[in-house]
Motif scaffolding. Sequence first.
Motif, PDB file in Angstrom:
ATOM      1  N   PRO A   3      45.670  -0.785  19.319  1.00 18.58           N
ATOM      2  CA  PRO A   3      44.560  -0.759  18.367  1.00 18.58           C
ATOM      3  C   PRO A   3      43.670   0.471  18.603  1.00 18.58           C
ATOM      4  N   SER A   4      43.141   0.970  17.554  1.00 16.90           N
ATOM      5  CA  SER A   4      42.279   2.148  17.618  1.00 16.90           C
ATOM      6  C   SER A   4      40.908   1.759  18.151  1.00 16.90           C
ATOM      7  N   SER A   5      40.327   2.631  18.971  1.00 16.28           N
ATOM      8  CA  SER A   5      39.017   2.323  19.533  1.00 16.28           C
ATOM      9  C   SER A   5      37.893   2.546  18.525  1.00 16.28           C
ATOM     10  N   SER A   6      38.150   3.360  17.526  1.00 14.70           N
ATOM     11  CA  SER A   6      37.111   3.565  16.518  1.00 14.70           C
ATOM     12  C   SER A   6      37.407   2.708  15.300  1.00 14.70           C
ATOM     13  N   SER A   7      36.359   2.149  14.746  1.00 13.60           N
ATOM     14  CA  SER A   7      36.536   1.306  13.561  1.00 13.60           C
ATOM     15  C   SER A   7      36.670   2.187  12.330  1.00 13.60           C
ATOM     16  N   PRO A   8      37.316   1.683  11.292  1.00 15.04           N
ATOM     17  CA  PRO A   8      37.462   2.475  10.067  1.00 15.04           C
ATOM     18  C   PRO A   8      36.096   2.699   9.429  1.00 15.04           C
ATOM     19  N   PRO A   9      35.940   3.802   8.712  1.00 15.26           N
ATOM     20  CA  PRO A   9      34.645   4.068   8.087  1.00 15.26           C
ATOM     21  C   PRO A   9      34.310   3.010   7.044  1.00 15.26           C
ATOM     22  N   LEU A  10      33.044   2.654   6.989  1.00 18.12           N
ATOM     23  CA  LEU A  10      32.590   1.685   5.999  1.00 18.12           C
ATOM     24  C   LEU A  10      32.623   2.315   4.615  1.00 18.12           C
ATOM     25  N   PRO A  11      32.836   1.514   3.588  1.00 16.12           N
ATOM     26  CA  PRO A  11      32.867   2.079   2.234  1.00 16.12           C
ATOM     27  C   PRO A  11      31.484   2.602   1.833  1.00 16.12           C
ATOM     28  N   LEU A  82      24.545  19.652  -6.769  1.00 12.88           N
ATOM     29  CA  LEU A  82      24.884  19.301  -5.388  1.00 12.88           C
ATOM     30  C   LEU A  82      24.629  17.820  -5.097  1.00 12.88           C
ATOM     31  N   LEU A  83      23.539  17.292  -5.623  1.00 15.84           N
ATOM     32  CA  LEU A  83      23.278  15.861  -5.448  1.00 15.84           C
ATOM     33  C   LEU A  83      24.377  15.027  -6.091  1.00 15.84           C
ATOM     34  N   PHE A  84      24.856  15.471  -7.244  1.00 19.68           N
ATOM     35  CA  PHE A  84      25.959  14.761  -7.892  1.00 19.68           C
ATOM     36  C   PHE A  84      27.200  14.775  -7.002  1.00 19.68           C
ATOM     37  N   MET A  85      27.491  15.926  -6.399  1.00 14.81           N
ATOM     38  CA  MET A  85      28.663  16.016  -5.516  1.00 14.81           C
ATOM     39  C   MET A  85      28.470  15.169  -4.256  1.00 14.81           C
ATOM     40  N   VAL A  86      27.271  15.174  -3.702  1.00 15.00           N
ATOM     41  CA  VAL A  86      26.995  14.399  -2.486  1.00 15.00           C
ATOM     42  C   VAL A  86      27.127  12.901  -2.750  1.00 15.00           C
ATOM     43  N   SER A  87      26.907  12.478  -3.970  1.00 16.95           N
ATOM     44  CA  SER A  87      26.975  11.044  -4.274  1.00 16.95           C
ATOM     45  C   SER A  87      28.377  10.475  -4.028  1.00 16.95           C
ATOM     46  N   PHE A  88      29.397  11.323  -3.928  1.00 17.48           N
ATOM     47  CA  PHE A  88      30.760  10.852  -3.711  1.00 17.48           C
ATOM     48  C   PHE A  88      31.188  10.868  -2.235  1.00 17.48           C
ATOM     49  N   VAL A  89      30.288  11.276  -1.343  1.00 21.82           N
ATOM     50  CA  VAL A  89      30.588  11.247   0.095  1.00 21.82           C
ATOM     51  C   VAL A  89      30.610   9.798   0.552  1.00 21.82           C
ATOM     52  N   ARG A  90      31.592   9.420   1.367  1.00 24.69           N
ATOM     53  CA  ARG A  90      31.770   8.021   1.764  1.00 24.69           C
ATOM     54  C   ARG A  90      31.318   7.702   3.189  1.00 24.69           C
ATOM     55  N   ASP A  91      30.745   8.614   3.874  1.00 27.69           N
ATOM     56  CA  ASP A  91      30.337   8.421   5.263  1.00 27.69           C
ATOM     57  C   ASP A  91      28.925   7.852   5.330  1.00 27.69           C
TER      58      ASP A  91
END
Length: 154
Positions: A3-11, A82-91
């Motif tokens: 198992p991976s020690s890091s959890s998957p990124p949250l949506p 740029l704000l529109f583009m940032v809105s699609f970042v999933r981190d």
Amino acid sequence: MPPSSSSPPLPSSPAFVVICILHSLIAATSGALMMFHMEGIYTFTHGPEAADKLMGSTPHDQLLIRTSDSFSGLLLFAIGFLLFMVSFVRDRDFHSFFAKGCTLLHVFMALWRVYFERRVEVLAWDWIRQTVGDILLALSWVFFLVYSWREKYD
């Protein structure tokens, strides 16, 4: 496979997307209006007498002011994009970092208006309305931070 020690990124948070897109629409619309209809905006927001003063008295001043307004509008339009583009970042960690930065930016803009813009005679009463707008935009990011904190620890 171990198992991976890091959890998957949250949506991605839907609140982040909504706030980014709303701020993007505000910035892009304001920027486009600044580039192409600044004289009308001055008249609508400050009145005809103040608009005449803000547009300059000599042709050289008018050209400089229109050029400055156009570049400011272009910058604001680019920020909206740029704000529109940032809105699609999933981190989610980025969401928190970005929201804190935007809050700080809006607070500094409100402070700028309180300490400097209120001293400009033509804008003597307009700074209050703009400061309230900056505070409301900052509060939208604060609400997102509270919402995301609640999501994270529930």
